[in-house]
Design a protein around this motif. Structure first.
Motif, short mmCIF file in Angstrom:
data_model
loop_
_atom_site.label_atom_id
_atom_site.label_comp_id
_atom_site.label_asym_id
_atom_site.label_seq_id
_atom_site.Cartn_x
_atom_site.Cartn_y
_atom_site.Cartn_z
N SER A 1 14.83 9.90 -1.83
CA SER A 1 13.65 9.36 -1.82
C SER A 1 12.72 9.66 -0.93
O SER A 1 12.74 10.53 0.40
N TYR A 2 11.38 9.71 -0.86
CA TYR A 2 10.17 9.65 0.86
C TYR A 2 8.98 8.88 0.13
O TYR A 2 8.67 8.71 -0.77
N ARG A 3 8.46 7.99 1.35
CA ARG A 3 7.70 7.68 1.60
C ARG A 3 5.97 7.58 1.71
O ARG A 3 6.21 8.15 2.75
N PHE A 4 5.47 7.29 1.16
CA PHE A 4 4.14 7.61 1.36
C PHE A 4 3.68 5.57 1.59
O PHE A 4 3.66 5.10 0.96
N LYS A 5 3.57 6.04 3.09
CA LYS A 5 2.65 4.99 3.46
C LYS A 5 1.83 4.79 3.34
O LYS A 5 -0.18 6.09 2.85
N GLY B 1 1.13 -1.50 -0.27
CA GLY B 1 0.13 -0.15 0.26
C GLY B 1 0.85 1.19 0.38
O GLY B 1 0.46 2.59 0.09
N ASP B 2 1.95 1.12 0.19
CA ASP B 2 3.42 2.79 0.11
C ASP B 2 3.09 2.65 -1.77
O ASP B 2 3.39 1.64 -2.09
N VAL B 3 3.98 4.01 -2.01
CA VAL B 3 4.42 4.54 -2.51
C VAL B 3 5.36 5.35 -2.74
O VAL B 3 6.07 6.43 -1.48
N THR B 4 6.52 5.00 -2.99
CA THR B 4 7.97 5.47 -2.97
C THR B 4 8.06 6.90 -3.86
O THR B 4 8.50 5.74 -5.11
N LEU B 5 9.43 7.54 -3.31
CA LEU B 5 9.84 8.48 -4.88
C LEU B 5 11.13 8.61 -4.82
O LEU B 5 11.35 7.95 -3.67
N HIS B 6 10.93 8.08 -5.71
CA HIS B 6 12.88 7.83 -5.97
C HIS B 6 13.88 8.85 -6.21
O HIS B 6 12.75 9.33 -7.82
N TRP B 7 15.15 9.33 -6.50
CA TRP B 7 15.55 10.45 -7.03
C TRP B 7 16.99 10.00 -6.57
O TRP B 7 17.44 10.14 -6.10
N LYS B 8 17.30 11.09 -8.16
CA LYS B 8 19.47 10.49 -7.91
C LYS B 8 19.53 12.58 -7.02
O LYS B 8 18.33 13.01 -7.62
N HIS B 9 20.99 12.50 -7.13
CA HIS B 9 21.32 13.84 -6.66
C HIS B 9 22.38 14.35 -7.10
O HIS B 9 23.62 13.35 -7.75
N THR B 10 22.58 15.59 -6.83
CA THR B 10 24.26 16.12 -7.67
C THR B 10 25.05 16.08 -6.04
O THR B 10 26.10 16.35 -6.11
N LYS B 11 24.72 15.69 -5.30
CA LYS B 11 25.44 15.60 -3.54
C LYS B 11 25.60 17.19 -2.91
O LYS B 11 26.33 16.65 -2.39
N LYS B 12 24.38 17.20 -3.59
CA LYS B 12 24.95 19.33 -3.03
C LYS B 12 23.61 19.22 -1.96
O LYS B 12 21.71 19.14 -2.74
N ARG B 13 23.43 19.15 -0.57
CA ARG B 13 22.40 19.10 0.34
C ARG B 13 21.34 20.52 -0.51
O ARG B 13 21.98 21.30 0.84
N VAL B 14 20.58 20.63 -0.40
CA VAL B 14 18.81 21.41 -0.71
C VAL B 14 17.82 20.40 -0.07
O VAL B 14 17.85 20.03 0.44
N ASN B 15 16.68 21.76 -0.27
CA ASN B 15 15.51 21.37 1.22
C ASN B 15 15.10 20.97 -0.62
O ASN B 15 15.37 21.53 -1.94
#
Length: 407
Positions: free
Chosen positions: A377-381, A332-346
């Protein structure tokens, strides 16, 4: 979401160095040139543009087997570029009986919506590019007006009678390039689109071979007069021009046809005179839809807040934070996955349980979290999302907006 998007947009637009030089942009689509043949021939004008900046392969066709899979067909490819979206949004599904969804504005509509005036020009061997794909004069585009037009040669059968091997199309292209070079030299519009056609016909008829080679070299030679006009403008008028040249699709293995999702049909190429490209300008990431946000960033276009999370591309100039967003359901979960440039931002996480934008309406984007971009990533429970047959997601940082549909 409105305040946040405006803030992010302003940050993105001010991220590039300020310059006193007047910025102009030209994008060129040369129809149906296989990357393998272009790279073998190394045509001099395209090579000159790439030496001034960069060259890379890329892809068209959306994501195979997903909601945004897009046929590798000519008018569809032009629309990918012109709207910064795949076919599931712009709705151009072939070269005839076109029912474009003008709610996804083209670069030309966006240019005319800016606070300061931008002049526009279309130079095209196929008149339908202006009248149908851009929708000039139509009520659905709020009666878009192009300032400078060089087209109509395909409709002039008296001046351009049919020739064996469709070589009259090369005559269209010659007249188009001549008119484009003259317009740029004399008027220097801010936003310019040049389309050349003959290579596609040459390959359809003959496949890989010497006629295809001759077609590529002929188109390259014609493009030379436009490139020289731009170089002269930059030298004599204190202008800075962004030039992007691409093709609308690849071809099947033998060079004849296209439209499917084979590797050679999906493979495109891109050359630009802009030197400081970012990681988006790489074979694994670059695509048609990246041209739209790139030109917007270069020219300083303000993108409306409701349009920003609808664009499918990422600018290949200027700063970048995240890329390659995807969705993974698990129970029942949905997870968003993305790649990043190693620069930490919001990174702000949003969803909308409607697609009213496609019919000219508005969607309610719900902000659910802010996480470090480096989380990836971010998971929607289960149960945290509304029960809906359609949901779209957006992940937005100060420099990048990514979106995905889930249905």
């Amino acid at each position: 979401m409105k305040t946040r998007l405006i803030t992010l947009l302003l940050a993105a637009l001010t991220a590039l160095p300020m310059t006193a030089r007047t910025r102009k942009a030209l994008y060129v689509i040369i129809d149906g040139i296989p990357a393998s043949q272009l790279e073998r021939l190394k045509p001099p004008v395209l090579s000159s543009i790439a030496r001034a900046g960069a060259y890379s392969r890329g892809h068209c066709g959306g994501d195979v087997g997903r909601y945004n899979e897009t046929p590798t067909i000519s008018a569809i490819g032009y629309s990918n570029v012109n709207t910064g979206t795949w076919m599931n949004k712009h709705n151009v599904r072939g070269n005839s009986n076109i029912q474009a969804n003008y709610n996804y504005p083209t670069l030309f509509r966006l240019a005319k919506d800016q606070k300061r005036p931008f002049t526009t020009a279309v130079y095209t061997s196929w008149t339908d590019n202006r009248t149908i794909l851009l929708g000039e004069g139509r009520s659905e585009t709020r009666h878009l007006k192009i300032d400078y037009i060089v087209d109509g040669f395909d409709l002039d059968k008296a001046r351009f009678p049919h020739k064996d091997g469709d070589r009259e199309v090369l005559d269209y292209d010659a007249a188009t390039c001549k008119g484009a070079a003259e317009c740029i030299a004399n008027h220097a519009p801010d936003l310019n689109w040049l389309y050349l056609w003959y290579t596609d016909d040459a390959y359809h008829i003959n496949g890989h071979g010497h006629i295809g080679d001759e077609a590529i070299m002929s188109e390259d030679s014609l493009l030379g007069q436009v490139w020289r006009a731009i170089q002269k403008r930059e030298k004599e008028h204190d202008e800075e021009w962004l030039v992007i040249v691409t093709t609308d699709h690849g071809r099947q293995y033998d060079g004849h046809s296209h439209g499917g999702q084979s590797t050679t049909e999906r493979t495109i190429w891109m050359a630009t005179n802009y030197k400081k490209v970012n990681g988006e300008f790489s074979p694994s990431r670059l695509s048609h839809v990246d041209i739209y946000p790139t030109i917007c960033r270069f020219l300083g276009f303000e993108i409306p807040e409701e349009q920003r999370p609808e664009l499918d591309g990422v600018s290949f100039i200027g700063p970048e934070d995240i890329y390659d967003l995807d969705i993974e359901p698990w129970d029942g979960d949905v997870t968003l996955h993305w790649k990043h440039t190693k620069k930490r931002v919001n990174a702000d996480i949003y969803y909308a349980a409607s697609n009213n934008y496609a019919s000219g309406g508005s969607d309610r984007w719900v902000k659910v979290a802010t996480v470090p971009s480096t989380d990836g990533s971010y998971r929607f429970k289960a149960g945290s999302l509304p029960k809906a047959s359609f949901i779209k997601f957006a992940v937005i940082t100060s420099n990048t907006a990514l979106n995905r549909w889930w249905k």
